[in-house]
Design a protein around this motif. Sequence first.
Motif, PDB file in Angstrom:
ATOM      1  N   TYR A  96     -16.814  23.412 -19.136  1.00  0.00           N
ATOM      2  CA  TYR A  96     -18.304  23.912 -19.187  1.00  0.00           C
ATOM      3  C   TYR A  96     -19.076  23.693 -17.676  1.00  0.00           C
ATOM      4  O   TYR A  96     -19.439  24.689 -17.299  1.00  0.00           O
ATOM      5  CB  TYR A  96     -18.615  22.775 -19.607  1.00  0.00           C
ATOM      6  CG  TYR A  96     -20.663  23.954 -20.240  1.00  0.00           C
ATOM      7  CD1 TYR A  96     -20.176  24.543 -20.998  1.00  0.00           C
ATOM      8  CD2 TYR A  96     -21.259  22.232 -19.706  1.00  0.00           C
ATOM      9  CE1 TYR A  96     -22.179  25.155 -20.654  1.00  0.00           C
ATOM     10  CE2 TYR A  96     -22.696  23.600 -20.489  1.00  0.00           C
ATOM     11  CZ  TYR A  96     -22.902  24.406 -20.385  1.00  0.00           C
ATOM     12  OH  TYR A  96     -24.299  24.727 -20.929  1.00  0.00           O
ATOM     13  N   ASN A 102     -18.898  28.716 -21.063  1.00  0.00           N
ATOM     14  CA  ASN A 102     -18.895  28.604 -22.438  1.00  0.00           C
ATOM     15  C   ASN A 102     -19.377  27.560 -23.461  1.00  0.00           C
ATOM     16  O   ASN A 102     -18.205  27.004 -23.399  1.00  0.00           O
ATOM     17  CB  ASN A 102     -19.914  30.192 -23.855  1.00  0.00           C
ATOM     18  CG  ASN A 102     -19.928  29.696 -24.388  1.00  0.00           C
ATOM     19  OD1 ASN A 102     -19.976  28.956 -25.862  1.00  0.00           O
ATOM     20  ND2 ASN A 102     -21.135  30.950 -25.132  1.00  0.00           N
ATOM     21  N   TYR A 104     -19.504  26.431 -26.121  1.00  0.00           N
ATOM     22  CA  TYR A 104     -19.050  26.939 -26.871  1.00  0.00           C
ATOM     23  C   TYR A 104     -17.311  26.760 -27.312  1.00  0.00           C
ATOM     24  O   TYR A 104     -16.816  26.024 -28.092  1.00  0.00           O
ATOM     25  CB  TYR A 104     -19.029  27.653 -28.657  1.00  0.00           C
ATOM     26  CG  TYR A 104     -20.704  27.454 -29.078  1.00  0.00           C
ATOM     27  CD1 TYR A 104     -20.998  26.546 -30.445  1.00  0.00           C
ATOM     28  CD2 TYR A 104     -21.670  28.354 -28.409  1.00  0.00           C
ATOM     29  CE1 TYR A 104     -22.318  26.795 -30.851  1.00  0.00           C
ATOM     30  CE2 TYR A 104     -23.352  27.962 -28.855  1.00  0.00           C
ATOM     31  CZ  TYR A 104     -23.429  27.189 -30.335  1.00  0.00           C
ATOM     32  OH  TYR A 104     -24.482  26.890 -30.613  1.00  0.00           O
ATOM     33  N   ILE A 108     -14.744  23.920 -28.295  1.00  0.00           N
ATOM     34  CA  ILE A 108     -13.586  23.708 -29.160  1.00  0.00           C
ATOM     35  C   ILE A 108     -12.217  24.166 -28.261  1.00  0.00           C
ATOM     36  O   ILE A 108     -11.712  23.322 -28.578  1.00  0.00           O
ATOM     37  CB  ILE A 108     -14.168  24.952 -29.809  1.00  0.00           C
ATOM     38  CG1 ILE A 108     -15.086  25.496 -30.377  1.00  0.00           C
ATOM     39  CG2 ILE A 108     -12.072  25.461 -30.422  1.00  0.00           C
ATOM     40  CD1 ILE A 108     -15.195  26.544 -31.448  1.00  0.00           C
ATOM     41  N   ILE A 154     -19.414  20.836 -33.638  1.00  0.00           N
ATOM     42  CA  ILE A 154     -19.538  22.246 -33.113  1.00  0.00           C
ATOM     43  C   ILE A 154     -21.084  22.683 -33.399  1.00  0.00           C
ATOM     44  O   ILE A 154     -21.873  23.271 -32.824  1.00  0.00           O
ATOM     45  CB  ILE A 154     -19.010  23.077 -34.258  1.00  0.00           C
ATOM     46  CG1 ILE A 154     -16.892  22.566 -33.646  1.00  0.00           C
ATOM     47  CG2 ILE A 154     -18.617  24.809 -33.551  1.00  0.00           C
ATOM     48  CD1 ILE A 154     -16.286  23.972 -34.125  1.00  0.00           C
ATOM     49  N   PRO A 158     -23.549  21.455 -29.129  1.00  0.00           N
ATOM     50  CA  PRO A 158     -24.002  22.196 -28.037  1.00  0.00           C
ATOM     51  C   PRO A 158     -25.498  22.585 -28.378  1.00  0.00           C
ATOM     52  O   PRO A 158     -26.234  22.878 -27.381  1.00  0.00           O
ATOM     53  CB  PRO A 158     -23.304  23.725 -28.655  1.00  0.00           C
ATOM     54  CG  PRO A 158     -21.939  22.885 -29.558  1.00  0.00           C
ATOM     55  CD  PRO A 158     -22.127  22.004 -30.118  1.00  0.00           C
TER      56      PRO A 158
END
Length: 178
Positions: A96, A102, A104, A108, A154, A158
Amino acid sequence: MNHSHIKNLVGTGLCMALGLLLPQFFHAIGAGSVFLPMHIPVILCGLCFGWQYGLVCGVVTPLMSSVLTGMPPIFPVGLTMMFELAAYGALAGLLYRKINLNVYVALIVSMLGGRIVSGIASTIFYGVAGKEYGFQIFLAGAFVTALPGIILQIIIIPLMVIALEKSRVIAQPVRLSA
């Protein structure tokens, strides 16, 4: 020592404290291994403060928890979690903050990478301990039992990162323009 470094250290300390407290609440209601409460602050630390801080948070938090609360037992579970959570924190921050994925996608991918590290560490440490461990046990623990925790992560992580960035509590990663 500059202002951002101090902010990152304080934030990492806060994430470690949350990593000690959240499991206590979840285990009190019998949901610790299902909702993975120690994972949330470690991954959040990496996403918010960078890979180095996420790595340290991931190593230190399960160790401190083991020493202070007896949970997780230091061997083989605690040692395995130190590797797993270090991977989560480091990968989340690297993907990140450095590679600029991104939030997300970074989350993941770091969750998958941490689970791979957990599987490798578990194979080694459970083998040394003379305890049964195999691919089906790995899949059951890492994905089936943990599914509620995966979904919670999840959804919540975020949103927390975006809220902290929008409120300017943490800096947004520098995005490279195409």
